[in-house]
Motif scaffolding. Structure first.
Motif, mmCIF file in Angstrom:
data_model
loop_
_atom_site.group_PDB
_atom_site.id
_atom_site.type_symbol
_atom_site.label_atom_id
_atom_site.label_comp_id
_atom_site.label_asym_id
_atom_site.label_seq_id
_atom_site.Cartn_x
_atom_site.Cartn_y
_atom_site.Cartn_z
ATOM 1 N N ARG A 66 0.854 -1.183 0.000
ATOM 2 C CA ARG A 66 0.000 0.000 0.000
ATOM 3 C C ARG A 66 0.887 1.229 0.000
ATOM 4 O O ARG A 66 1.863 1.298 0.745
ATOM 5 N N ARG A 70 -3.295 3.987 -2.524
ATOM 6 C CA ARG A 70 -3.919 2.782 -3.079
ATOM 7 C C ARG A 70 -3.172 1.506 -2.722
ATOM 8 O O ARG A 70 -2.032 1.534 -2.282
ATOM 9 N N ASN A 71 -3.862 0.412 -2.941
ATOM 10 C CA ASN A 71 -3.312 -0.916 -2.708
ATOM 11 C C ASN A 71 -2.710 -1.454 -3.995
ATOM 12 O O ASN A 71 -3.098 -1.045 -5.091
ATOM 13 N N TRP A 132 -0.742 -1.583 -9.417
ATOM 14 C CA TRP A 132 -1.561 -0.840 -8.458
ATOM 15 C C TRP A 132 -3.047 -0.969 -8.822
ATOM 16 O O TRP A 132 -3.399 -0.982 -9.990
ATOM 17 N N CYS A 133 -3.867 -1.023 -7.798
ATOM 18 C CA CYS A 133 -5.313 -1.000 -8.001
ATOM 19 C C CYS A 133 -5.693 0.372 -8.543
ATOM 20 O O CYS A 133 -5.166 1.384 -8.117
ATOM 21 N N ARG A 134 -6.648 0.377 -9.450
ATOM 22 C CA ARG A 134 -7.080 1.637 -10.065
ATOM 23 C C ARG A 134 -8.231 2.240 -9.280
ATOM 24 O O ARG A 134 -8.987 1.614 -8.676
#
Length: 134
Positions: A66, A70-71, A132-134
């Motif tokens: 993280r 974001r994660n 990365w998560c969007r």
């Protein structure tokens, strides 16, 4: 900052399959989109195969991470193989020595958000990728 991590030895073709399965599971848990899951699994598969075929085996560490907003998922591929003699050539689009998915390092690099490589002839190779998560 790493939240959790799993390390997988890569010494056989079956280990490459295990890496793919682990990356898929972690990507789903991290709530990556289906497209981003597919990109990450594809890159991980190519790089795990490279670890086995060209590095003579090694380890893959998959971590949930993280940053401030974001994660994501960070994957480190490490081997103690011969290293990459000509990194610029190896990162050239279309360059392949055969045996993988045909993506090469440049293809894997395009599929992820962050890509870093540390290699030297005779000293092995470590590649770190992050999605990365969007």
């Amino acid at each position: 900052m790493s939240e959790e991590s799993r390390q997988v030895p890569v010494t056989t073709d079956q280990d490459v399959v295990r890496v793919r399965q682990l990356v898929r599971t972690v990507a789903v848990d991290a709530k990556l989109s289906l497209v981003d899951q597919t990109k990450l699994v594809t890159a991980a598969s190519e790089l795990a195969r490279n670890t086995l075929v060209y590095g003579g085996g090694g380890t893959v560490e998959v971590s949930r991470v993280r940053n401030e907003v974001r994660n994501g998922i960070r994957i480190v591929f490490a081997d103690q193989g011969p290293g990459i003699a000509d990194l610029d050539l190896a990162l050239t689009d279309g360059y392949t020595t055969g045996g993988g998915l045909g993506l090469g390092l440049s293809g894997a690099r395009r599929l992820v958000d962050e890509f870093a490589i540390d290699t030297a002839p005779g000293e092995g190779t470590t590649i770190t990728i992050t999605k990365w998560c969007r």
